[in-house]
Motif scaffolding. Structure first.
Motif, PDB file in Angstrom:
ATOM      1  N   PHE A 186      56.901  59.687  21.823  1.00 35.42           N
ATOM      2  CA  PHE A 186      56.011  59.750  22.988  1.00 35.42           C
ATOM      3  C   PHE A 186      56.805  59.762  24.289  1.00 35.42           C
ATOM      4  CE2 PHE A 186      53.488  57.548  26.268  1.00 35.42           C
ATOM      5  CZ  PHE A 186      52.489  58.501  26.418  1.00 35.42           C
ATOM      6  N   ALA A 187      57.915  59.015  24.317  1.00 32.70           N
ATOM      7  CA  ALA A 187      58.733  58.974  25.528  1.00 32.70           C
ATOM      8  C   ALA A 187      59.254  60.359  25.892  1.00 32.70           C
ATOM      9  CB  ALA A 187      59.897  57.998  25.349  1.00 32.70           C
ATOM     10  N   THR A 188      59.503  61.190  24.884  1.00 30.43           N
ATOM     11  CA  THR A 188      59.973  62.553  25.128  1.00 30.43           C
ATOM     12  C   THR A 188      58.884  63.376  25.813  1.00 30.43           C
ATOM     13  OG1 THR A 188      61.434  62.484  23.191  1.00 30.43           O
ATOM     14  CG2 THR A 188      60.814  64.665  24.030  1.00 30.43           C
ATOM     15  N   VAL A 189      57.672  63.281  25.289  1.00 29.83           N
ATOM     16  CA  VAL A 189      56.551  64.015  25.877  1.00 29.83           C
ATOM     17  C   VAL A 189      56.281  63.519  27.295  1.00 29.83           C
ATOM     18  CG1 VAL A 189      54.153  64.728  25.559  1.00 29.83           C
ATOM     19  CG2 VAL A 189      55.577  64.216  23.566  1.00 29.83           C
ATOM     20  N   GLN A 190      56.368  62.229  27.461  1.00 32.49           N
ATOM     21  CA  GLN A 190      56.127  61.631  28.774  1.00 32.49           C
ATOM     22  C   GLN A 190      57.141  62.137  29.799  1.00 32.49           C
ATOM     23  OE1 GLN A 190      56.426  57.305  28.829  1.00 32.49           O
ATOM     24  NE2 GLN A 190      54.591  57.189  30.126  1.00 32.49           N
ATOM     25  N   LYS A 191      58.382  62.235  29.398  1.00 32.66           N
ATOM     26  CA  LYS A 191      59.426  62.690  30.325  1.00 32.66           C
ATOM     27  C   LYS A 191      59.233  64.161  30.679  1.00 32.66           C
ATOM     28  CE  LYS A 191      64.361  62.307  31.186  1.00 32.66           C
ATOM     29  NZ  LYS A 191      65.665  61.784  30.671  1.00 32.66           N
ATOM     30  N   LEU A 192      58.891  64.979  29.682  1.00 31.31           N
ATOM     31  CA  LEU A 192      58.629  66.394  29.944  1.00 31.31           C
ATOM     32  C   LEU A 192      57.451  66.542  30.906  1.00 31.31           C
ATOM     33  CD1 LEU A 192      59.040  67.796  26.327  1.00 31.31           C
ATOM     34  CD2 LEU A 192      60.515  68.339  28.280  1.00 31.31           C
ATOM     35  N   SER A 193      56.434  65.716  30.697  1.00 38.69           N
ATOM     36  CA  SER A 193      55.259  65.747  31.572  1.00 38.69           C
ATOM     37  C   SER A 193      55.644  65.415  33.008  1.00 38.69           C
ATOM     38  CB  SER A 193      54.217  64.747  31.054  1.00 38.69           C
ATOM     39  OG  SER A 193      53.193  64.548  31.998  1.00 38.69           O
ATOM     40  N   GLN A 197      68.182  75.291  31.813  1.00 36.35           N
ATOM     41  CA  GLN A 197      67.911  74.530  33.040  1.00 36.35           C
ATOM     42  C   GLN A 197      66.990  73.348  32.767  1.00 36.35           C
ATOM     43  OE1 GLN A 197      66.432  77.864  35.311  1.00 36.35           O
ATOM     44  NE2 GLN A 197      68.262  77.920  36.608  1.00 36.35           N
ATOM     45  N   LEU A 198      65.999  73.552  31.890  1.00 31.88           N
ATOM     46  CA  LEU A 198      65.096  72.453  31.548  1.00 31.88           C
ATOM     47  C   LEU A 198      65.850  71.351  30.805  1.00 31.88           C
ATOM     48  CD1 LEU A 198      62.320  71.176  31.443  1.00 31.88           C
ATOM     49  CD2 LEU A 198      61.843  72.503  29.363  1.00 31.88           C
ATOM     50  N   ALA A 199      66.758  71.743  29.933  1.00 29.61           N
ATOM     51  CA  ALA A 199      67.569  70.754  29.210  1.00 29.61           C
ATOM     52  C   ALA A 199      68.395  69.929  30.195  1.00 29.61           C
ATOM     53  CB  ALA A 199      68.479  71.459  28.202  1.00 29.61           C
ATOM     54  N   ASP A 200      69.029  70.599  31.153  1.00 32.11           N
ATOM     55  CA  ASP A 200      69.830  69.882  32.158  1.00 32.11           C
ATOM     56  C   ASP A 200      68.935  68.985  33.026  1.00 32.11           C
ATOM     57  OD1 ASP A 200      72.064  71.183  31.223  1.00 32.11           O
ATOM     58  OD2 ASP A 200      72.036  72.736  32.774  1.00 32.11           O
ATOM     59  N   PHE A 201      67.753  69.486  33.352  1.00 29.52           N
ATOM     60  CA  PHE A 201      66.825  68.787  34.239  1.00 29.52           C
ATOM     61  C   PHE A 201      66.287  67.504  33.598  1.00 29.52           C
ATOM     62  CE2 PHE A 201      62.444  68.989  36.402  1.00 29.52           C
ATOM     63  CZ  PHE A 201      62.895  68.323  37.533  1.00 29.52           C
ATOM     64  N   THR A 202      66.054  67.570  32.280  1.00 28.51           N
ATOM     65  CA  THR A 202      65.440  66.437  31.585  1.00 28.51           C
ATOM     66  C   THR A 202      66.460  65.529  30.896  1.00 28.51           C
ATOM     67  OG1 THR A 202      65.152  67.805  29.599  1.00 28.51           O
ATOM     68  CG2 THR A 202      63.298  67.699  31.167  1.00 28.51           C
ATOM     69  N   PHE A 207      53.181  68.491  34.574  1.00 24.82           N
ATOM     70  CA  PHE A 207      52.001  68.891  33.824  1.00 24.82           C
ATOM     71  C   PHE A 207      51.464  67.655  33.117  1.00 24.82           C
ATOM     72  CE2 PHE A 207      53.529  73.121  34.495  1.00 24.82           C
ATOM     73  CZ  PHE A 207      52.436  73.955  34.334  1.00 24.82           C
ATOM     74  N   PRO A 208      50.137  67.540  32.954  1.00 22.34           N
ATOM     75  CA  PRO A 208      49.581  66.385  32.250  1.00 22.34           C
ATOM     76  C   PRO A 208      50.100  66.309  30.810  1.00 22.34           C
ATOM     77  CG  PRO A 208      47.848  67.618  33.371  1.00 22.34           C
ATOM     78  CD  PRO A 208      49.084  68.457  33.434  1.00 22.34           C
ATOM     79  N   ILE A 209      50.233  65.106  30.284  1.00 15.60           N
ATOM     80  CA  ILE A 209      50.648  64.937  28.894  1.00 15.60           C
ATOM     81  C   ILE A 209      49.733  65.712  27.956  1.00 15.60           C
ATOM     82  CG2 ILE A 209      50.768  63.238  27.003  1.00 15.60           C
ATOM     83  CD1 ILE A 209      51.882  61.231  29.037  1.00 15.60           C
ATOM     84  N   THR A 210      48.432  65.642  28.218  1.00 18.13           N
ATOM     85  CA  THR A 210      47.461  66.323  27.351  1.00 18.13           C
ATOM     86  C   THR A 210      47.718  67.818  27.258  1.00 18.13           C
ATOM     87  OG1 THR A 210      45.817  64.666  27.988  1.00 18.13           O
ATOM     88  CG2 THR A 210      44.990  66.652  26.925  1.00 18.13           C
ATOM     89  N   PHE A 211      48.244  68.416  28.313  1.00 14.45           N
ATOM     90  CA  PHE A 211      48.528  69.851  28.321  1.00 14.45           C
ATOM     91  C   PHE A 211      49.412  70.245  27.136  1.00 14.45           C
ATOM     92  CE2 PHE A 211      51.287  73.416  29.629  1.00 14.45           C
ATOM     93  CZ  PHE A 211      50.339  74.365  29.997  1.00 14.45           C
ATOM     94  N   PHE A 212      50.330  69.360  26.758  1.00 15.34           N
ATOM     95  CA  PHE A 212      51.278  69.663  25.691  1.00 15.34           C
ATOM     96  C   PHE A 212      50.729  69.330  24.305  1.00 15.34           C
ATOM     97  CE2 PHE A 212      53.763  68.627  29.504  1.00 15.34           C
ATOM     98  CZ  PHE A 212      54.487  69.801  29.650  1.00 15.34           C
ATOM     99  N   LEU A 213      49.531  68.750  24.237  1.00 14.23           N
ATOM    100  CA  LEU A 213      48.997  68.273  22.961  1.00 14.23           C
ATOM    101  C   LEU A 213      47.705  68.973  22.560  1.00 14.23           C
ATOM    102  CD1 LEU A 213      49.445  64.444  23.639  1.00 14.23           C
ATOM    103  CD2 LEU A 213      51.073  65.996  22.545  1.00 14.23           C
ATOM    104  N   GLU A 214      47.329  70.015  23.302  1.00 18.02           N
ATOM    105  CA  GLU A 214      46.041  70.653  23.038  1.00 18.02           C
ATOM    106  C   GLU A 214      46.222  72.124  22.691  1.00 18.02           C
ATOM    107  OE1 GLU A 214      43.864  70.133  26.676  1.00 18.02           O
ATOM    108  OE2 GLU A 214      45.348  71.216  27.860  1.00 18.02           O
TER     109      GLU A 214
END
Length: 401
Positions: free
Chosen positions: A59-66, A34-39, A71-78
């Motif tokens: 970075f564009a990938t992380v930004q889109k997931l965020s 579902q996440l794959a379809d959503f993004t 969720f904040p971008i930082t959430f995925f990098l910490e």
């Protein structure tokens, strides 16, 4: 075609945390597909990200997931900066609950523990106050020991949530995408703290149900192994564990001497149990079962009373369920409000320290949901720059209160 910005220079050498993506996905109740379809990403890309096989995405990938997962971008990098010891999580409906819902709650427990750890730096909470329970103690005996330890006598318990919180346990109510998760308990230990967290579902808010769920989890806390791998034990063994916690809850909420005295005059009269429910704040079904277990009524009496409940349509929704109330968890909510009212933090400063010092970056709405806070608790009511940040420790804050 525009120039693609590489991930590492953009993020200062930080790596993508695949576990955090999995947590965010479960929090939003999405499967990987579902996440794959959503993004618009492939299922394979999502899998590689979550499993740590793609640690430097664009970075564009992380930004889109965020953006999509909110969720904040930082959430995925910490990485979380506090290590908690592994512990069992006891779920009331382990045998019928999909594993993904259990994992979701387990991850949220870790986040609650992080926030509690941070709060403990500024406020002095009640120390955990539980008795030592000898090996081979029966549920009935354990219930008696706890009642004596907490000085409860044989009287009904008016507010089990307050009782648990005032004895050093953390209680929270939680939202879930399924009705199968009733309640859970989890031991939280790190180098400088030890307590237990009890959670119960907001889907079932009757006082009788909350009282029994919390008492059931206290039974696990006192009676059971907190390093048990529940995925490895057989079905019958798990049922026995649940029966023990159930027996503890029944004995703790309905102490034999006082309950026997109250129920005996009309123990076979179904309407009488409705009156007792006002006093004991325990479900009619649980009281009837307790009366049978204490041999106050016979097995035939029990069966007849339960059939009558079924005929009257009160097995699932009992009389008084919409009238009897109990207090909601308040420990975490009060702690947050004290820090805000005492100007220790503004809401923004609280979130900034949680991110910087503890490795947990969340938006206000998710912090409020996580801790059971009222919506808008983290809204800034003034310009954050006008309030100075004072780094108070527990003893300093205590003197001010």
């Amino acid at each position: 075609m525009g120039k693609v910005v590489s991930f590492n220079p953009m993020m200062g050498g930080k790596y993508f945390n695949g576990e955090r993506l999995k947590i965010a996905r479960m929090w939003r109740n999405l499967s990987a597909t579902q996440l794959a379809d959503f993004t618009g990403f492939s299922r394979q890309t999502i899998s590689m990200l979550e499993n740590g096989k793609l640690m430097t995405p664009e970075f564009a990938t992380v930004q889109k997931l965020s953006e999509k997962l909110e969720f904040p971008i930082t959430f995925f990098l910490e990485e979380t900066k506090i290590n908690f010891n592994e512990s069992t999580t006891y779920f009331r409906s382990l045998l019928t609950t999909n594993k993904k819902y259990r994992v979701e709650q387990e991850e949220k427990i870790k986040f609650i523990a992080i926030v509690y750890n941070m709060l403990s730096e500024y406020l002095e909470f009640e120390k955990m106050n539980l008795p030592q329970i000898p090996m081979n103690t029966t549920p009935q005996e354990a219930a008696n020991i706890l009642r004596e330890h907490w000085g409860l006598g044989n009287k009904p318990i008016e507010n089990i949530v307050y009782l648990a919180e005032s004895n050093g346990l953390i209680v929270t109510d939680f939202e879930t995408a399924t009705g199968d998760v009733d309640a859970f308990s989890h031991k939280i230990t790190s180098d400088d703290m030890e307590t237990y967290l009890i959670g119960y579902s907001k889907n079932k808010r009757t006082a009788a149900r909350i009282h029994f769920d919390v008492a059931h989890e206290i039974g696990h806390i006192l009676l059971h192994n907190w390093r048990e791998d529940l995925e490895c034990i057989d079905k019958e063994e798990f049922k026995e564990i649940e029966l023990q916690a159930h027996a503890f809850a029944s004995a703790f909420l309905l102490p034999e001497e006082e309950f026997r005295k109250d129920v005996s005059p009309y123990a076979t009269n179904l309407a009488y149990y409705t009156e007792l429910k006002k006093i004991w704040k325990v479900s009619i079904a649980a009281m009837i079962r307790r009366a049978k277990d204490l041999d106050i009524i016979t097995a035939d009496d029990y069966s007849r009373l339960m059939r009558n409940m079924q005929k009257q349509g009160i097995r699932k929704t009992e009389p008084l369920d919409d009238e009897l109330v109990t207090a909601e968890p308040s420990l975490l909510r009060q702690a947050i409000n004290i820090l805000f009212n005492q100007k220790v933090f503004t809401p923004n400063e609280f979130l900034e320290e949680l991110s910087r010092e503890y490795g947990l970056t969340l938006y206000p709405k998710d912090i409020e949901t996580l801790l059971g806070l009222k919506k808008g608790t983290f809204d800034e009511k003034e310009n954050p720059k006008t309030v100075s940040y004072t780094h108070l420790r527990a003893h300093e804050t205590s003197q001010d209160l």
